[in-house]
Write a protein that holds these residues in place. Sequence first.
Motif, PDB file in Angstrom:
ATOM      1  N   ALA A   6       0.839  -1.200   0.000  1.00  0.00           N
ATOM      2  CA  ALA A   6       0.000   0.000   0.000  1.00  0.00           C
ATOM      3  C   ALA A   6       0.876   1.253   0.000  1.00  0.00           C
ATOM      4  CB  ALA A   6      -0.883  -0.015   1.247  1.00  0.00           C
ATOM      5  N   MET A   7       0.252   2.384  -0.301  1.00  0.00           N
ATOM      6  CA  MET A   7       0.974   3.660  -0.215  1.00  0.00           C
ATOM      7  C   MET A   7       1.219   3.989   1.254  1.00  0.00           C
ATOM      8  SD  MET A   7      -1.104   5.941  -2.979  1.00  0.00           S
ATOM      9  CE  MET A   7      -0.085   7.409  -2.808  1.00  0.00           C
ATOM     10  N   THR A   8       2.262   4.751   1.513  1.00  0.00           N
ATOM     11  CA  THR A   8       2.491   5.220   2.884  1.00  0.00           C
ATOM     12  C   THR A   8       2.585   6.742   2.877  1.00  0.00           C
ATOM     13  OG1 THR A   8       4.868   4.952   2.586  1.00  0.00           O
ATOM     14  CG2 THR A   8       3.701   3.133   3.665  1.00  0.00           C
ATOM     15  N   PHE A   9       2.314   7.334   4.033  1.00  0.00           N
ATOM     16  CA  PHE A   9       2.261   8.804   4.117  1.00  0.00           C
ATOM     17  C   PHE A   9       3.089   9.304   5.291  1.00  0.00           C
ATOM     18  CE2 PHE A   9      -1.439   7.409   1.847  1.00  0.00           C
ATOM     19  CZ  PHE A   9      -1.542   8.324   0.821  1.00  0.00           C
ATOM     20  N   ALA A  10       3.744  10.435   5.105  1.00  0.00           N
ATOM     21  CA  ALA A  10       4.462  11.107   6.196  1.00  0.00           C
ATOM     22  C   ALA A  10       4.407  12.603   5.909  1.00  0.00           C
ATOM     23  CB  ALA A  10       5.913  10.635   6.265  1.00  0.00           C
ATOM     24  N   GLY A  11       3.681  13.334   6.748  1.00  0.00           N
ATOM     25  CA  GLY A  11       3.514  14.772   6.500  1.00  0.00           C
ATOM     26  C   GLY A  11       2.803  14.983   5.171  1.00  0.00           C
TER      27      GLY A  11
ATOM     28  N   SER B 186      15.627   5.091 -19.571  1.00  0.00           N
ATOM     29  CA  SER B 186      15.840   4.229 -20.724  1.00  0.00           C
ATOM     30  C   SER B 186      14.886   3.044 -20.600  1.00  0.00           C
ATOM     31  CB  SER B 186      17.305   3.807 -20.834  1.00  0.00           C
ATOM     32  OG  SER B 186      17.644   2.992 -19.765  1.00  0.00           O
ATOM     33  N   THR B 187      14.759   2.283 -21.691  1.00  0.00           N
ATOM     34  CA  THR B 187      13.712   1.252 -21.715  1.00  0.00           C
ATOM     35  C   THR B 187      13.970   0.154 -20.678  1.00  0.00           C
ATOM     36  OG1 THR B 187      14.903   0.303 -23.548  1.00  0.00           O
ATOM     37  CG2 THR B 187      12.923   1.543 -24.092  1.00  0.00           C
ATOM     38  N   ASP B 188      15.238  -0.009 -20.247  1.00  0.00           N
ATOM     39  CA  ASP B 188      15.469  -1.037 -19.225  1.00  0.00           C
ATOM     40  C   ASP B 188      15.599  -0.452 -17.815  1.00  0.00           C
ATOM     41  OD1 ASP B 188      17.919   0.078 -19.636  1.00  0.00           O
ATOM     42  OD2 ASP B 188      18.946  -1.783 -20.188  1.00  0.00           O
ATOM     43  N   ASP B 189      15.074   0.728 -17.614  1.00  0.00           N
ATOM     44  CA  ASP B 189      14.930   1.263 -16.257  1.00  0.00           C
ATOM     45  C   ASP B 189      13.543   0.867 -15.751  1.00  0.00           C
ATOM     46  OD1 ASP B 189      17.370   2.547 -16.178  1.00  0.00           O
ATOM     47  OD2 ASP B 189      16.571   4.469 -16.868  1.00  0.00           O
ATOM     48  N   VAL B 190      13.492   0.365 -14.538  1.00  0.00           N
ATOM     49  CA  VAL B 190      12.205  -0.014 -13.953  1.00  0.00           C
ATOM     50  C   VAL B 190      11.954   0.890 -12.742  1.00  0.00           C
ATOM     51  CG1 VAL B 190      10.813  -1.886 -13.004  1.00  0.00           C
ATOM     52  CG2 VAL B 190      12.661  -2.411 -14.626  1.00  0.00           C
ATOM     53  N   VAL B 191      10.927   1.720 -12.846  1.00  0.00           N
ATOM     54  CA  VAL B 191      10.583   2.585 -11.711  1.00  0.00           C
ATOM     55  C   VAL B 191       9.878   1.718 -10.673  1.00  0.00           C
ATOM     56  CG1 VAL B 191       9.260   4.587 -10.963  1.00  0.00           C
ATOM     57  CG2 VAL B 191      10.295   4.587 -13.222  1.00  0.00           C
ATOM     58  N   LEU B 192      10.331   1.809  -9.425  1.00  0.00           N
ATOM     59  CA  LEU B 192       9.749   0.952  -8.381  1.00  0.00           C
ATOM     60  C   LEU B 192       8.845   1.708  -7.415  1.00  0.00           C
ATOM     61  CD1 LEU B 192      12.899  -1.201  -7.677  1.00  0.00           C
ATOM     62  CD2 LEU B 192      10.905  -1.809  -9.032  1.00  0.00           C
ATOM     63  N   THR B 193       9.293   2.873  -6.972  1.00  0.00           N
ATOM     64  CA  THR B 193       8.447   3.680  -6.082  1.00  0.00           C
ATOM     65  C   THR B 193       8.644   5.158  -6.403  1.00  0.00           C
ATOM     66  OG1 THR B 193      10.171   3.890  -4.394  1.00  0.00           O
ATOM     67  CG2 THR B 193       8.592   2.106  -4.086  1.00  0.00           C
ATOM     68  N   ALA B 194       7.641   5.938  -6.034  1.00  0.00           N
ATOM     69  CA  ALA B 194       7.743   7.386  -6.228  1.00  0.00           C
ATOM     70  C   ALA B 194       7.421   8.080  -4.916  1.00  0.00           C
ATOM     71  CB  ALA B 194       6.744   7.839  -7.284  1.00  0.00           C
ATOM     72  N   THR B 195       8.217   9.094  -4.579  1.00  0.00           N
ATOM     73  CA  THR B 195       7.893   9.951  -3.444  1.00  0.00           C
ATOM     74  C   THR B 195       7.221  11.199  -4.001  1.00  0.00           C
ATOM     75  OG1 THR B 195       9.883   9.158  -2.359  1.00  0.00           O
ATOM     76  CG2 THR B 195       8.843  11.110  -1.404  1.00  0.00           C
ATOM     77  N   LEU B 196       5.980  11.404  -3.597  1.00  0.00           N
ATOM     78  CA  LEU B 196       5.191  12.538  -4.100  1.00  0.00           C
ATOM     79  C   LEU B 196       5.090  13.599  -3.018  1.00  0.00           C
ATOM     80  CD1 LEU B 196       2.253  10.348  -5.487  1.00  0.00           C
ATOM     81  CD2 LEU B 196       4.295  11.066  -6.724  1.00  0.00           C
ATOM     82  N   GLU B 197       5.214  14.853  -3.408  1.00  0.00           N
ATOM     83  CA  GLU B 197       5.038  15.942  -2.444  1.00  0.00           C
ATOM     84  C   GLU B 197       3.756  16.683  -2.796  1.00  0.00           C
ATOM     85  OE1 GLU B 197       8.392  18.335  -0.491  1.00  0.00           O
ATOM     86  OE2 GLU B 197       7.614  19.610  -2.081  1.00  0.00           O
ATOM     87  N   LEU B 198       2.827  16.690  -1.844  1.00  0.00           N
ATOM     88  CA  LEU B 198       1.498  17.222  -2.131  1.00  0.00           C
ATOM     89  C   LEU B 198       1.177  18.394  -1.220  1.00  0.00           C
ATOM     90  CD1 LEU B 198       0.364  13.618  -2.451  1.00  0.00           C
ATOM     91  CD2 LEU B 198       0.193  15.233  -4.325  1.00  0.00           C
ATOM     92  N   ARG B 199       0.026  19.012  -1.491  1.00  0.00           N
ATOM     93  CA  ARG B 199      -0.358  20.195  -0.710  1.00  0.00           C
ATOM     94  C   ARG B 199      -1.507  19.839   0.235  1.00  0.00           C
ATOM     95  NH1 ARG B 199       0.225  22.392  -5.914  1.00  0.00           N
ATOM     96  NH2 ARG B 199      -2.006  22.205  -6.319  1.00  0.00           N
ATOM     97  N   ASP B 200      -1.493  20.445   1.416  1.00  0.00           N
ATOM     98  CA  ASP B 200      -2.617  20.244   2.339  1.00  0.00           C
ATOM     99  C   ASP B 200      -3.875  20.808   1.703  1.00  0.00           C
ATOM    100  OD1 ASP B 200      -1.048  19.120   4.323  1.00  0.00           O
ATOM    101  OD2 ASP B 200      -0.445  21.084   5.077  1.00  0.00           O
ATOM    102  N   CYS B 201      -4.914  20.011   1.684  1.00  0.00           N
ATOM    103  CA  CYS B 201      -6.177  20.462   1.077  1.00  0.00           C
ATOM    104  C   CYS B 201      -7.297  19.569   1.621  1.00  0.00           C
ATOM    105  CB  CYS B 201      -6.075  20.338  -0.445  1.00  0.00           C
ATOM    106  SG  CYS B 201      -7.480  21.025  -1.322  1.00  0.00           S
ATOM    107  N   PRO B 202      -8.430  20.157   2.021  1.00  0.00           N
ATOM    108  CA  PRO B 202      -9.504  19.318   2.563  1.00  0.00           C
ATOM    109  C   PRO B 202     -10.034  18.317   1.533  1.00  0.00           C
ATOM    110  CG  PRO B 202      -9.931  21.644   2.959  1.00  0.00           C
ATOM    111  CD  PRO B 202      -8.783  21.575   2.011  1.00  0.00           C
ATOM    112  N   TYR B 203     -10.351  17.140   2.019  1.00  0.00           N
ATOM    113  CA  TYR B 203     -10.844  16.056   1.156  1.00  0.00           C
ATOM    114  C   TYR B 203     -12.006  16.509   0.266  1.00  0.00           C
ATOM    115  CZ  TYR B 203     -13.163  11.668  -0.109  1.00  0.00           C
ATOM    116  OH  TYR B 203     -13.764  10.654  -0.796  1.00  0.00           O
ATOM    117  N   ALA B 204     -12.958  17.250   0.874  1.00  0.00           N
ATOM    118  CA  ALA B 204     -14.158  17.654   0.118  1.00  0.00           C
ATOM    119  C   ALA B 204     -13.785  18.536  -1.073  1.00  0.00           C
ATOM    120  CB  ALA B 204     -15.131  18.400   1.039  1.00  0.00           C
ATOM    121  N   VAL B 205     -12.782  19.386  -0.896  1.00  0.00           N
ATOM    122  CA  VAL B 205     -12.353  20.280  -1.990  1.00  0.00           C
ATOM    123  C   VAL B 205     -11.710  19.451  -3.103  1.00  0.00           C
ATOM    124  CG1 VAL B 205     -10.783  22.186  -2.578  1.00  0.00           C
ATOM    125  CG2 VAL B 205     -12.018  22.214  -0.399  1.00  0.00           C
TER     126      VAL B 205
END
Length: 303
Positions: free
Chosen positions: A92-97, A183-202
């Motif tokens: 599963a995805m994980t979250f920190a801040g 390149s075509t033989d690079d395999v991306v395994l995980t990504a760290t995403l930086e997001l903005r605080d925003c209410p779920y409803a918005v």
Amino acid sequence: MSELARQSGISEQIVAFGAEWLPGEPLSQHTSLGVGGPADIIRMHDPRRLPDITAFLHGHGVPWRILGGGSNLLVADQGLPDVLLQLARGEAMTFAGNRAEAPAATNLGAAVLECAKQNLGGMEGLAGVPGTVGGALRMNAGAYGTEIGDVVRALTVFHGATGLFETVKTENVRFEYRHTRFSTDDVVLTATLELRDCPYAVIRERIKQCNRKRLASQPIQERSAGCIFKNPPGHSAGKMIDALGLKGTRAGGAVISEQHANFIVNRDHATAADILKLMDLIRARVLKAYGLELEEEVIVWRE
Ligand code: EPU
């Protein structure tokens, strides 16, 4: 099918790597377009075994490539001689801040929703883009003003060429319009995403708005690979194809969508050849009328 499939005892060896061996899989069942002949798939449940698996394939002289969600992919009717490596959905995805860590096999839309549930926004435009996080990263997928590269801070990648894992900073990836430096033989395994605080409803409201726009302008209920061609700088491929009166043009079971001219839909058991025929026709007509060479947006595995 690959050379490997002709040898005995392969399944047991692949299973020993913590992976599944799926020989002769019809790629029509693994792509959103629903076309493509057979190929052997190794579905990996433990990406840490990638060095072993790729070394094993190398030892058998068998080329490989990486298969994501198959949503931006056109595969030839005769199938492929390469083994396709696919990351199984697992962790599963994980979250920190305001950071999220997403495994590459995560469905992109599901990732956007998971972030929303944590009150983290900034990816809303991508909610309706089909495919996996890994595929989206490789293509720098984008929609409604957001490109995935905008929110990525770091990636872990397996380099097939060296057999090594690396944490890559975003600035070294060079996210461009539907293009990255992998390149075509690079395999991306995980990504760290930086997001903005925003209410779920918005966030949910923004997603709904994007989905409404998409529903009104794109044939999302039909089988397609999204936009077929990139927009040339300063031009809209869809607008040009539409202006040439090509909507509704058929080749076998494939049709240039009446809703969005830069989509080719598989309406009635289309073959890859049907789709490639329409692509050639579009390219030739746009070149003649506008002097512009359209570049494929969809990944085409011709052989
Ligand atoms: N248009 C027409 N006729 C058509 C299609 C479009 O006249 O048949 C006109 C529209 O009216 C608009 C312009 O062309 O004035 C641009 O169309 P649209 O807003 O649908 O955007 P697009 O440039 O065709 C791009 C991305 C889409 C993304 C949308 C929304 C590319 C090649 N396509 O489409 O991405 O969903 O913007 O942000 O960059 C994809 O990557 O597969 C994809 C579908």
